[in-house]
Design an enzyme around this catalytic site. Structure first.
Site, PDB file in Angstrom:
ATOM      1  N   TRP A 185      10.737   4.865  -3.964  1.00 17.48           N
ATOM      2  CA  TRP A 185      10.807   3.463  -3.516  1.00 17.48           C
ATOM      3  C   TRP A 185      11.076   2.584  -4.742  1.00 17.48           C
ATOM      4  O   TRP A 185      10.402   2.735  -5.769  1.00 17.48           O
ATOM      5  CB  TRP A 185       9.474   3.098  -2.844  1.00 17.48           C
ATOM      6  CG  TRP A 185       9.377   1.685  -2.373  1.00 17.48           C
ATOM      7  CD1 TRP A 185      10.298   0.989  -1.644  1.00 17.48           C
ATOM      8  CD2 TRP A 185       8.266   0.798  -2.578  1.00 17.48           C
ATOM      9  NE1 TRP A 185       9.819  -0.276  -1.383  1.00 17.48           N
ATOM     10  CE2 TRP A 185       8.578  -0.430  -1.940  1.00 17.48           C
ATOM     11  CE3 TRP A 185       7.032   0.902  -3.227  1.00 17.48           C
ATOM     12  CZ2 TRP A 185       7.719  -1.514  -1.939  1.00 17.48           C
ATOM     13  CZ3 TRP A 185       6.169  -0.173  -3.220  1.00 17.48           C
ATOM     14  CH2 TRP A 185       6.518  -1.372  -2.579  1.00 17.48           C
ATOM     15  N   ASP A 266       0.598   7.491  -2.688  1.00  9.74           N
ATOM     16  CA  ASP A 266       1.054   6.285  -2.010  1.00  9.74           C
ATOM     17  C   ASP A 266       1.180   6.653  -0.540  1.00  9.74           C
ATOM     18  O   ASP A 266       2.046   7.447  -0.160  1.00  9.74           O
ATOM     19  CB  ASP A 266       2.402   5.839  -2.581  1.00  9.74           C
ATOM     20  CG  ASP A 266       2.898   4.565  -1.900  1.00  9.74           C
ATOM     21  OD1 ASP A 266       2.204   4.048  -1.002  1.00  9.74           O
ATOM     22  OD2 ASP A 266       3.985   4.085  -2.278  1.00  9.74           O
ATOM     23  N   LYS A 302       3.204  -0.478   8.261  1.00 14.26           N
ATOM     24  CA  LYS A 302       4.037   0.248   9.230  1.00 14.26           C
ATOM     25  C   LYS A 302       3.202   0.809  10.375  1.00 14.26           C
ATOM     26  O   LYS A 302       3.547   0.629  11.539  1.00 14.26           O
ATOM     27  CB  LYS A 302       4.767   1.412   8.557  1.00 14.26           C
ATOM     28  CG  LYS A 302       5.156   1.214   7.117  1.00 14.26           C
ATOM     29  CD  LYS A 302       6.376   0.351   6.983  1.00 14.26           C
ATOM     30  CE  LYS A 302       6.492  -0.081   5.542  1.00 14.26           C
ATOM     31  NZ  LYS A 302       7.818  -0.163   5.051  1.00 14.26           N
TER      32      LYS A 302
HETATM   33  N1  PGU Z   1       5.124   2.404  -0.680  1.00 17.17           N
HETATM   34  C1  PGU Z   1       6.234   2.834  -0.085  1.00 17.17           C
HETATM   35  C2  PGU Z   1       6.650   4.240  -0.299  1.00 17.17           C
HETATM   36  C3  PGU Z   1       6.985   1.968   0.716  1.00 17.17           C
HETATM   37  O1  PGU Z   1       8.080   2.424   1.300  1.00 17.17           O
HETATM   38  C4  PGU Z   1       6.571   0.635   0.887  1.00 17.17           C
HETATM   39  C5  PGU Z   1       7.362  -0.338   1.708  1.00 17.17           C
HETATM   40  C6  PGU Z   1       5.383   0.254   0.246  1.00 17.17           C
HETATM   41  C7  PGU Z   1       4.681   1.145  -0.524  1.00 17.17           C
HETATM   42  C8  PGU Z   1       4.805  -1.128   0.336  1.00 17.17           C
HETATM   43  O2  PGU Z   1       4.581  -1.603   1.572  1.00 17.17           O
HETATM   44  P1  PGU Z   1       3.649  -2.844   1.846  1.00 17.17           P
HETATM   45  O3  PGU Z   1       4.426  -3.701   2.763  1.00 17.17           O
HETATM   46  O4  PGU Z   1       3.330  -3.501   0.559  1.00 17.17           O
HETATM   47  O5  PGU Z   1       2.443  -2.252   2.487  1.00 17.17           O
HETATM   48  N2  PGU Z   1       8.723  -0.139   1.743  1.00 17.17           N
HETATM   49  C9  PGU Z   1       9.559  -0.685   2.786  1.00 17.17           C
HETATM   50  C10 PGU Z   1       9.368  -2.163   3.016  1.00 17.17           C
HETATM   51  C11 PGU Z   1      10.212  -3.120   2.263  1.00 17.17           C
HETATM   52  C12 PGU Z   1       9.842  -3.170   0.812  1.00 17.17           C
HETATM   53  O6  PGU Z   1      10.630  -2.689  -0.001  1.00 17.17           O
HETATM   54  O7  PGU Z   1       8.753  -3.709   0.501  1.00 17.17           O
HETATM   55  C13 PGU Z   1      10.998  -0.283   2.509  1.00 17.17           C
HETATM   56  O8  PGU Z   1      11.869  -0.677   3.280  1.00 17.17           O
HETATM   57  O9  PGU Z   1      11.243   0.504   1.579  1.00 17.17           O
END
Ligand code: PGU
Length: 456
Positions: A185, A266, A302
């Site tokens: 990510w 994570d 999510k």
């Molecule tokens: N860790 C991972 C692996 C993630 O994919 C995401 C969110 C988070 C943590 C953090 O999510 P929180 O909303 O802070 O609980 N990834 C999504 C959402 C958009 C973003 O980049 O924040 C994504 O589309 O990759």
């Protein structure tokens, strides 16, 4: 626009010359302010401000975020058929954001309960929420919880939990090196770097097989220095949708424990990979079961659809109850100057649902429905590409799990799909399967087919 004078924080000979110049030119506001406060330092920037120029004039425009910026571009597109597959956010078959029924029920209960007040929460958040979150990820019968050697603090969703964990490690852990998967990510390296950790990557994904590079992963973790922190996606790896098997997790655990590497999980997608909260937490529970220490960042964005409520938790599993309580005391010192204490509403929703057997069951049914709809989108997209005879092997679409498919489309192909088909996705070829519906699958399949045949 660049400022006429460099920024300065103390009075340098140049500053003195500049303020003398200002006085000479008759800028009365500058000289009168200066005389009101003899301690005030006169900087070139303030001189610039008095002249009507911005003190921020030299600030360079930052690029949009690689993930959230996709939505910014999507919002600007007037096309009626545009499709946003960028951000990992669940959409219904109708393409609409979803508030879970159980969340609405919990909110109603909260609103109707007049005894609830809006006082500050403690620095570490809502006690019930923390206890229930630990049970959710580590299991209700977790010995670590029973032995009181887990500290859990409510944080601002997954991102905030990672950030607090990283800051704690940078201050108190002897090894400031963290290994993150390649790819991962996009926010991971930024979160850890800004907290003061050094970031290195370990091999994870093999573009040739579109699967796990298990050999590379083991080699890289074997050569990591003892004590290094290792970021592990608990399930539904983002962006690849590729997870180790349970057998592979066992080997990873063995290797990491033998080298004294510190696991930092994570967990942003518990329940989204398989549809089962327990099955998705298995890798984490395996590490806790051996009695060793680890960190886990949980997000309810999510799996409970609480994206904007920013509700999550950081747990640190320690060897003893005494260590856990000292760790918690230091976590408070990390959190207090950052945001003092977390917000109450989202955590109250989560605690209400997790506490009540009936609501918990309703949640698991709704969660499974979301996971199943994503799985069905994978099958539909795969079938649609096969029906079109799109060149290439697309079986990874049905093999990968979680919210995303790492399509293998390159940057040019992605740009082509956005330009010609108004389909928005991250430039690494990741698509959010949760943003698709039966209605939009044919459009996406047409676009992928065109990209795969016309842009090579
Ligand atoms: N860790 C991972 C692996 C993630 O994919 C995401 C969110 C988070 C943590 C953090 O999510 P929180 O909303 O802070 O609980 N990834 C999504 C959402 C958009 C973003 O980049 O924040 C994504 O589309 O990759």
């Amino acid at each position: 626009m660049r400022p006429r004078f460099p920024l300065a924080t103390h009075v340098s000979p140049t500053d003195r010359r500049l303020s003398a110049l200002v006085r000479h030119l008759g800028d009365s506001s500058a000289s009168s302010m200066e005389s009101q406060n003899p301690n005030q330092t006169i900087s070139a920037s303030s001189t610039a401000a008095f002249n009507g120029d911005s003190v921020f004039g030299n600030i360079v425009r930052a690029p949009e975020d690689p993930i959230l910026g996709v939505t910014v571009a999507y919002n600007k597109d007037p096309s009626p058929t545009k499709l946003n597959l960028g951000v990992g956010a669940y959409r219904t078959e109708e393409g609409k954001p979803l508030v879970l029924n159980v969340v609405r029920r919990a909110e109603q209960l909260i609103v109707n309960d007049r005894s609830r007040v809006k006082e500050y929460l403690p620095i570490i958040g809502l006690t019930d929420f923390n206890k229930l979150s630990a049970k959710l990820i580590f299991g209700t019968d977790s010995p670590a919880i029973q032995e009181n050697r887990v500290t859990t603090v409510q944080c601002l969703s997954g991102t905030g939990s990672l950030r607090v964990g990283a800051e704690f490690l940078a201050r108190h852990y002897h090894q400031r090196l963290i290994y993150i998967p390649q790819p991962t990510w996009g926010n991971h390296p930024k979160i850890f770097t800004v907290a003061g950790l050094s970031v290195k990557t370990y091999r994870y994904y093999d573009p040739k097989t579109r699967g796990l590079n298990f050999q590379g992963l083991l080699e890289d973790l074997s050569s990591a220095p003892s004590g290094a922190i290792v970021l592990l996606h608990a399930c539904a790896h983002n962006p690849t949708g590729v997870d180790p098997t349970i057998e592979q997790w066992k080997q990873i655990r063995q290797l990491m424990r033998s080298k004294g590497l510190l696991p930092f999980f994570d967990s942003a997608y518990q329940g989204f990979a398989s549809g089962s909260l327990d099955a998705d937490a298995q890798p984490v529970r395996m590490f806790v079961a051996d009695g060793g220490e680890c960190l886990a960042a949980q997000s309810y964005a999510k799996n409970m659809g609480l994206y904007g409520e920013r509700v999550g938790a950081l747990s640190i599993v320690c060897k003893t109850e005494d260590v856990a309580s000292r760790v918690e005391s230091q976590l408070k010192l990390v959190i207090r100057p950052m945001y003092s204490s977390p917000p109450i509403h989202g955590a109250s929703i989560v605690a209400t649902i997790l506490k009540d057997k009936d609501m918990y069951n309703e949640w698991t049914v709704e969660l499974k429905a979301m996971a199943d709809r994503i799985i069905s989108m994978r099958q539909q997209l795969f079938d649609a590409l096969r029906a079109r005879g799109t060149p290439g092997d697309w079986s990874h679409i049905i093999k990968q799990i979680g919210m995303f498919t790492f399509t293998g489309l390159n940057t040019e192909q992605v740009a082509f799909m956005t330009k010609e088909y108004h389909i928005y996705m991250t430039s690494d070829g990741r698509i959010s399967m949760a943003g698709l519906s039966s209605r939009t699958v044919p459009l996406l399949a047409d676009a992928i087919h065109a990209a795969a045949t016309r842009v090579v």
